[in-house]
Design a protein around this motif. Structure first.
Motif, PDB file in Angstrom:
ATOM      1  N   LYS A   7      21.341 114.946  78.100  1.00 34.26           N
ATOM      2  CA  LYS A   7      22.030 115.419  76.907  1.00 34.26           C
ATOM      3  C   LYS A   7      23.360 114.712  76.681  1.00 34.26           C
ATOM      4  N   GLY A   8      23.734 113.722  77.463  1.00 34.74           N
ATOM      5  CA  GLY A   8      25.013 113.023  77.346  1.00 34.74           C
ATOM      6  C   GLY A   8      24.919 111.784  76.468  1.00 34.74           C
ATOM      7  N   PHE A   9      26.060 111.076  76.351  1.00 33.11           N
ATOM      8  CA  PHE A   9      26.129 109.840  75.576  1.00 33.11           C
ATOM      9  C   PHE A   9      26.003 108.658  76.520  1.00 33.11           C
ATOM     10  N   THR A  10      25.463 107.574  76.004  1.00 31.86           N
ATOM     11  CA  THR A  10      25.389 106.356  76.820  1.00 31.86           C
ATOM     12  C   THR A  10      26.744 105.656  76.759  1.00 31.86           C
ATOM     13  N   ILE A  11      26.959 104.764  77.696  1.00 29.63           N
ATOM     14  CA  ILE A  11      28.222 104.019  77.741  1.00 29.63           C
ATOM     15  C   ILE A  11      28.374 103.158  76.490  1.00 29.63           C
ATOM     16  N   VAL A  12      27.293 102.645  75.948  1.00 29.06           N
ATOM     17  CA  VAL A  12      27.342 101.822  74.737  1.00 29.06           C
ATOM     18  C   VAL A  12      27.799 102.663  73.551  1.00 29.06           C
ATOM     19  N   GLU A  13      27.294 103.872  73.433  1.00 31.67           N
ATOM     20  CA  GLU A  13      27.705 104.758  72.331  1.00 31.67           C
ATOM     21  C   GLU A  13      29.191 105.092  72.428  1.00 31.67           C
ATOM     22  N   ILE A  14      29.657 105.352  73.615  1.00 33.15           N
ATOM     23  CA  ILE A  14      31.078 105.659  73.810  1.00 33.15           C
ATOM     24  C   ILE A  14      31.930 104.444  73.467  1.00 33.15           C
ATOM     25  N   MET A  15      31.529 103.247  73.889  1.00 33.29           N
ATOM     26  CA  MET A  15      32.294 102.028  73.590  1.00 33.29           C
ATOM     27  C   MET A  15      32.349 101.765  72.084  1.00 33.29           C
ATOM     28  N   VAL A  16      31.279 102.024  71.374  1.00 37.54           N
ATOM     29  CA  VAL A  16      31.259 101.823  69.920  1.00 37.54           C
ATOM     30  C   VAL A  16      32.244 102.778  69.251  1.00 37.54           C
ATOM     31  N   VAL A  17      32.252 104.027  69.655  1.00 38.96           N
ATOM     32  CA  VAL A  17      33.163 105.014  69.083  1.00 38.96           C
ATOM     33  C   VAL A  17      34.615 104.631  69.371  1.00 38.96           C
ATOM     34  N   VAL A  18      34.913 104.243  70.594  1.00 35.66           N
ATOM     35  CA  VAL A  18      36.275 103.844  70.962  1.00 35.66           C
ATOM     36  C   VAL A  18      36.703 102.611  70.158  1.00 35.66           C
ATOM     37  N   ALA A  19      35.821 101.652  69.974  1.00 31.36           N
ATOM     38  CA  ALA A  19      36.142 100.454  69.190  1.00 31.36           C
ATOM     39  C   ALA A  19      36.436 100.820  67.739  1.00 31.36           C
ATOM     40  N   LEU A  20      35.640 101.700  67.155  1.00 34.62           N
ATOM     41  CA  LEU A  20      35.878 102.126  65.765  1.00 34.62           C
ATOM     42  C   LEU A  20      37.211 102.857  65.624  1.00 34.62           C
ATOM     43  N   ILE A  21      37.527 103.697  66.560  1.00 36.39           N
ATOM     44  CA  ILE A  21      38.815 104.406  66.532  1.00 36.39           C
ATOM     45  C   ILE A  21      39.958 103.399  66.647  1.00 36.39           C
ATOM     46  N   GLY A  22      39.828 102.413  67.525  1.00 37.04           N
ATOM     47  CA  GLY A  22      40.859 101.379  67.671  1.00 37.04           C
ATOM     48  C   GLY A  22      41.072 100.597  66.393  1.00 37.04           C
ATOM     49  N   ILE A  23      39.993 100.253  65.711  1.00 31.06           N
ATOM     50  CA  ILE A  23      40.103  99.521  64.444  1.00 31.06           C
ATOM     51  C   ILE A  23      40.818 100.370  63.401  1.00 31.06           C
TER      52      ILE A  23
END
Length: 173
Positions: A7-23
């Motif tokens: 039921k968790g998120f993959t590391i790729v999904e987390i990295m995409v979200v963090v990158a979008l927030i950074g942008i």
């Protein structure tokens, strides 16, 4: 077949979200920084106009401008170099009678700008021989300096705004 318990998120999904927030944060900070620069420039121009008005009133009363003996006095203390803030009285005799308090540059202090401002402070400069004066926001303008701008300084076209009493102060000092 369905696997249970994932039921968790993959590391790729987390990295995409963090990158979008950074942008988004980066874009917002750039916009806010640009708006703050415009606000500081607007304040500088307002300060120069207030000082110009006060100098006009001083001149009407005394028939001369506050003299610095031809030296430049600047609004920021402890900047070093050949200039002084004259103990905070960088336009002698103007405050508090003609203006409540002498303003200081909203981003004043040692400059981190490239030449010609690298060895100066971001500061308001004033010089007068009593007959004429020149008042500058030196090494401070953060926006464009256009030759059509009423604050344009032909002696420092890329590093200062000015108001002055007329020639020779406007064109040669």
């Amino acid at each position: 077949m369905k696997r249970g318990g994932n039921k968790g998120f993959t590391i790729v999904e987390i990295m995409v979200v963090v990158a979008l927030i950074g942008i988004l944060v980066g874009a917002t900070m750039r916009m806010v920084g640009a708006e703050l620069a415009v606000a500081r420039d607007t304040r500088r121009k307002a300060d120069l106009k207030k000082l110009q008005t006060a100098l006009g009133v001083y001149y009407a009363k005394y028939g001369s401008y506050p003299s610095t003996g031809g030296s430049y006095y600047f609004s920021e203390p402890n900047c070093g170099g050949a200039y002084t803030d004259n103990g905070g009285n960088w336009i002698p005799g103007l405050a508090p009678r003609y203006i409540p308090k002498l303003p200081r540059d909203p981003n004043g202090g040692p400059s981190s700008q490239p030449a010609p401002c690298d060895s100066y402070c971001k500061s308001y400069f004033y010089t007068s021989d009593g007959k004429d004066y020149k008042l500058m926001a030196h090494c401070s303008p953060e926006g464009p300096l256009l030759a059509t701008d009423p604050f344009y300084d032909p002696q420092r076209p890329t590093s200062a705004w000015m108001v002055c009493s007329g020639d020779p102060a406007c064109s040669a000092w």
